[in-house]
Design an enzyme around this catalytic site. Structure first.
Site, mmCIF file in Angstrom:
data_model
loop_
_atom_site.group_PDB
_atom_site.id
_atom_site.type_symbol
_atom_site.label_atom_id
_atom_site.label_comp_id
_atom_site.label_asym_id
_atom_site.label_seq_id
_atom_site.Cartn_x
_atom_site.Cartn_y
_atom_site.Cartn_z
ATOM 1 N N SER A 71 0.579 -1.304 0.046
ATOM 2 C CA SER A 71 0.063 0.097 -0.072
ATOM 3 C C SER A 71 0.898 1.255 0.010
ATOM 4 C CB SER A 71 -0.863 0.059 1.248
ATOM 5 O OG SER A 71 -2.105 -0.755 0.902
ATOM 6 N N LYS A 74 0.536 3.373 -2.919
ATOM 7 C CA LYS A 74 -0.651 4.388 -2.866
ATOM 8 C C LYS A 74 -0.300 5.661 -3.100
ATOM 9 C CE LYS A 74 -3.997 0.989 -1.135
ATOM 10 N NZ LYS A 74 -4.514 0.232 0.013
ATOM 11 N N TYR A 198 -3.259 -2.000 -10.216
ATOM 12 C CA TYR A 198 -3.170 -1.684 -8.590
ATOM 13 C C TYR A 198 -2.311 -2.944 -8.203
ATOM 14 C CZ TYR A 198 -4.601 -1.960 -3.900
ATOM 15 O OH TYR A 198 -4.666 -2.121 -2.358
ATOM 16 N N TYR A 250 -4.316 3.640 7.831
ATOM 17 C CA TYR A 250 -5.747 3.052 7.810
ATOM 18 C C TYR A 250 -6.468 3.590 8.971
ATOM 19 C CZ TYR A 250 -3.535 0.925 3.969
ATOM 20 O OH TYR A 250 -2.661 0.642 2.920
ATOM 21 N N VAL A 268 0.856 -3.688 4.034
ATOM 22 C CA VAL A 268 0.805 -5.282 4.495
ATOM 23 C C VAL A 268 1.991 -6.153 4.633
ATOM 24 C CG1 VAL A 268 -1.735 -5.807 4.947
ATOM 25 C CG2 VAL A 268 -0.551 -6.090 2.763
HETATM 26 O O1 DON Z 1 -5.009 -4.424 -1.622
HETATM 27 C C1 DON Z 1 -4.285 -5.040 -0.870
HETATM 28 O O2 DON Z 1 -4.813 -6.319 -0.262
HETATM 29 C C2 DON Z 1 -2.730 -5.061 -0.854
HETATM 30 N N1 DON Z 1 -2.245 -5.647 -2.143
HETATM 31 C C3 DON Z 1 -2.245 -3.871 -0.362
HETATM 32 C C4 DON Z 1 -2.815 -3.568 1.091
HETATM 33 C C5 DON Z 1 -1.946 -3.040 2.067
HETATM 34 O O3 DON Z 1 -0.770 -2.969 2.036
HETATM 35 C C6 DON Z 1 -2.871 -2.570 3.415
HETATM 36 N N2 DON Z 1 -1.882 -2.241 4.388
HETATM 37 N N3 DON Z 1 -1.167 -1.806 5.112
#
Ligand code: DON
Length: 324
Positions: A71, A74, A198, A250, A268
């Site tokens: 993320s 982003k 994405y 978040y 993540v």
């Molecule tokens: O959208 C997703 O599930 C992941 N590829 C990215 C999400 C993410 O990193 C959320 N983070 N803390």
């Protein structure tokens, strides 16, 4: 906690080593498992990289371990979209409001008559931003973000194909989200192309050193003090930091703002990008501002690195780095 007054910069390296050792013992959190490939990370890994405007670099822990940016991408796709279309046009598509919901929530689509996703740091907003990226297909859109990264880092980045495939095959929720966005006319491109873009962006391979460099450039409002070049327009860099501060962690962004108090963005896979603005409030080695990258793949229920957050909180307290 005592304020650590640094007589010499060399003491900072020792301090970072001590802290990494200390937090490694705590071993809380678990690696993300909803993307099977991420579950293979070693939860005991922990590293930090800190870069000062004069190019001085401090690092400790497992800093040679690379990981996918997830993320944190982003922030980069938002910057790329704004640099191409202008802030105003991008904000016609995506808002700048925190949600308090989990990063991949689809809740708002049913509960409210949503005119646009709440912000570019949650998945809904990031998918809309991915659709807005310049380019006629997912690879061109990806390339426009990796070109920005090339300018920021001075090196090519690559995609981790295993992580990409692992997420593509299991992206049940993001598939739902991207379809809901399309149904509500909130995508500027096709469903598959947007989801591919994405997920490819999330699969960019990175390191704590890369994150520290990006954090430093953001802390200087888009100016790279080492290469002496303005790489991101000031307004876009500042807005990105506002979004990191209000939405970057978040649905624990409020708690992170209250307990740590710096612009940061998590992923993540366990990375955190942090940007420390210059400050005249204290005279220590970090008062000129700096970029920090941390990595610890054991995450909490919000999706943020547990040890990464703790080590940032500790450093911020010791050096008075919080922005308020
Ligand atoms: O959208 C997703 O599930 C992941 N590829 C990215 C999400 C993410 O990193 C959320 N983070 N803390």
């Amino acid at each position: 906690m005592e304020t650590y007054q640094l007589a010499q910069e060399s003491q900072l390296n020792d301090l970072l080593h001590v802290k990494i050792h200390q937090y490694k013992q705590q071993n809380d959190g678990e690696c993300a498992s909803y993307i099977p490939e991420l579950k293979k990370a070693d939860p005991s890994h922990l590293s930090i990289s800190l870069l000062l405007p004069d190019g001085t670099h401090y690092t400790a822990g497992d800093h040679t371990v690379s990981f996918t940016i997830q993320s944190i991408s982003k922030v980069l796709s938002f910057i790329t979209a704004c640099m191409h279309h202008g802030i105003e046009s991008v904000l016609n598509w995506v808002d700048v409001e925190p949600t308090g919901d989990s990063f991949n929530s689809i809740l708002r689509f049913e509960l409210t008559n949503q005119k646009k996703p709440y912000n570019p740091m949650i998945n809904a907003g990031a998918l809309t931003v991915a659709s807005l990226l310049p380019g006629t297909n997912d690879n061109e859109k990806l390339m426009n973000v990796t070109n920005l990264l090339y300018n920021l880092l001075g090196k090519e980045v690559c995609i981790n194909e295993k992580v990409f495939m692992s997420e593509w095959e299991t992206a049940y929720r993001n598939r739902a989200l991207v379809n809901l966005l399309a149904e509500n006319d909130l995508l500027a491109g096709g469903v598959d192309e947007t989801l591919l873009t994405y997920i490819k962006l999330c699969s960019i391979e990175t390191s704590v050193h890369d994150l520290a460099k990006i954090g430093l450039i953001l802390s200087m409002d888009g100016y790279d003090p080492i290469e002496q070049k303005q790489l991101i327009p000031v307004k876009i860099a500042r807005l990105s930091k506002v979004l990191m501060f209000t939405c970057g962690m978040y649905n624990s962004s409020g708690k992170f703002a209250a307990s740590v108090g710096i612009p940061a963005k998590s992923g993540v896979s366990g990375g955190i990008l942090a940007s420390i603005p210059p400050s005249t409030r204290n005279l220590n080695v970090l008062s000129q501002g700096c970029g920090i990258g941390v990595y610890g793949p054991a995450i909490d229920r919000y999706g943020n690195s547990v040890m990464g957050v703790r080590i940032l909180q500790d450093l911020v307290e010791q050096f008075h780095l919080n922005i308020f």
